[in-house]
Write a protein that holds these residues in place. Structure first.
Motif, short mmCIF file in Angstrom:
data_model
loop_
_atom_site.label_atom_id
_atom_site.label_comp_id
_atom_site.label_asym_id
_atom_site.label_seq_id
_atom_site.Cartn_x
_atom_site.Cartn_y
_atom_site.Cartn_z
N THR A 170 0.85 -1.19 0.00
CA THR A 170 0.00 0.00 0.00
C THR A 170 0.88 1.24 0.00
O THR A 170 2.08 1.16 0.32
CB THR A 170 -0.90 0.02 1.25
OG1 THR A 170 -0.05 0.12 2.41
CG2 THR A 170 -1.76 -1.22 1.34
N PRO A 171 0.31 2.37 -0.32
CA PRO A 171 1.09 3.61 -0.25
C PRO A 171 1.63 3.87 1.16
O PRO A 171 2.70 4.44 1.32
CB PRO A 171 0.10 4.70 -0.64
CG PRO A 171 -0.91 4.00 -1.49
CD PRO A 171 -1.00 2.62 -0.93
N LEU A 172 0.91 3.41 2.19
CA LEU A 172 1.38 3.58 3.55
C LEU A 172 2.66 2.77 3.78
O LEU A 172 3.58 3.24 4.45
CB LEU A 172 0.30 3.15 4.54
CG LEU A 172 0.61 3.35 6.02
CD1 LEU A 172 0.88 4.83 6.30
CD2 LEU A 172 -0.53 2.86 6.87
N LEU A 195 5.42 4.71 2.29
CA LEU A 195 5.74 5.86 3.13
C LEU A 195 6.58 5.42 4.33
O LEU A 195 7.57 6.06 4.68
CB LEU A 195 4.46 6.55 3.59
CG LEU A 195 4.63 7.77 4.48
CD1 LEU A 195 5.36 8.88 3.73
CD2 LEU A 195 3.27 8.27 4.94
N LYS A 196 6.18 4.31 4.95
CA LYS A 196 6.95 3.79 6.08
C LYS A 196 8.37 3.46 5.67
O LYS A 196 9.33 3.77 6.38
CB LYS A 196 6.28 2.52 6.64
CG LYS A 196 5.02 2.77 7.42
CD LYS A 196 4.45 1.45 7.90
CE LYS A 196 3.11 1.60 8.57
NZ LYS A 196 2.54 0.31 8.95
N GLN A 197 8.50 2.82 4.51
CA GLN A 197 9.83 2.45 4.02
C GLN A 197 10.66 3.70 3.74
O GLN A 197 11.84 3.76 4.10
CB GLN A 197 9.70 1.60 2.76
CG GLN A 197 11.01 1.06 2.26
CD GLN A 197 10.83 0.18 1.04
OE1 GLN A 197 9.76 0.11 0.47
NE2 GLN A 197 11.89 -0.47 0.62
N LYS A 227 14.09 4.70 5.71
CA LYS A 227 15.33 4.95 4.98
C LYS A 227 15.85 6.35 5.25
O LYS A 227 17.04 6.55 5.50
CB LYS A 227 15.12 4.76 3.48
CG LYS A 227 16.41 4.90 2.67
CD LYS A 227 16.14 4.77 1.19
CE LYS A 227 17.37 4.85 0.36
NZ LYS A 227 18.31 5.91 0.68
N SER A 228 14.95 7.32 5.29
CA SER A 228 15.37 8.70 5.56
C SER A 228 15.94 8.82 6.96
O SER A 228 16.96 9.48 7.16
CB SER A 228 14.19 9.65 5.41
OG SER A 228 13.73 9.66 4.08
#
Length: 186
Positions: free
Chosen positions: A84-86, A89-91, A95-96
């Motif tokens: 999912t897009p979530l 976003l979590k990934q 990473k950030s």
């Protein structure tokens, strides 16, 4: 008005108006509609550059179409995998955050804050020990001993009067209906 440098008559009553019926603006063939060639370019070089510009713009359009197709395909693959897009976003956030943690600026800041925390902890420990020592000194002083003795005396009188009184449970003062006697010197 025949020269190419005098396309618009600024003394015209129509100046500043955009109208299809303007008669002060000459209508030439495609040669005057083009921007003037930069100085130092021949007509052949200008045509070659325009041709190359058109090819590059066409390639950009093609690359945009290819990118859009790749993004659609990527979305389909993610949907089939149940991502999912979530999740994305979590990934990205993970990473950030990892990138931030391995950066030199973060490491230096963390080290500085750690040192500041250690120094603050040591300072607070010193303040605590000084306060404890001062309170101990104060407790051993004659003034505090006198105050402590008086509080102890008052306490023993209050507890003693409650134990001796039969009405102690009915009266909030613990002394029955009689007002408490105040023999304290302060």
């Amino acid at each position: 008005m025949e020269s190419a440098s005098q396309d618009i008559n600024l003394n015209s009553p129509n100046k500043g108006l955009l109208s299809d019926t303007m008669t002060d603006v000459p209508v030439d063939s495609g040669a005057s509609a083009r921007a003037a060639a930069p100085e130092g370019l021949t007509l052949a070089e200008e045509e070659e550059l325009r041709s190359e510009l058109a090819k590059v713009e066409e390639e950009i359009g093609t690359l945009r179409q290819v990118l859009a197709a790749k993004e659609r395909h990527c979305g389909e693959l993610k949907r089939k995998l149940g991502l999912t897009p979530l999740d994305g976003l979590k990934q990205n956030l993970s990473k950030s955050w990892h990138d931030v943690q391995v950066s030199n600026a973060y490491k230096k800041t963390q080290e500085t804050l750690s040192q500041a925390g250690q120094k603050t902890s040591a300072a607070l420990s010193n303040v605590s020990s000084v306060i404890s020592r001062k309170l101990g000194d104060m407790r051993n002083s004659a003034t505090f001993k006198s105050f402590e003795d008086r509080v102890g005396t008052i306490k023993s009188r209050m507890v003693g009067s409650r134990e001796n009184s039969t009405d102690g449970l009915h009266s909030p003062s613990g002394a029955g209906d009689k007002p408490p006697q105040d023999n304290a010197p302060f």
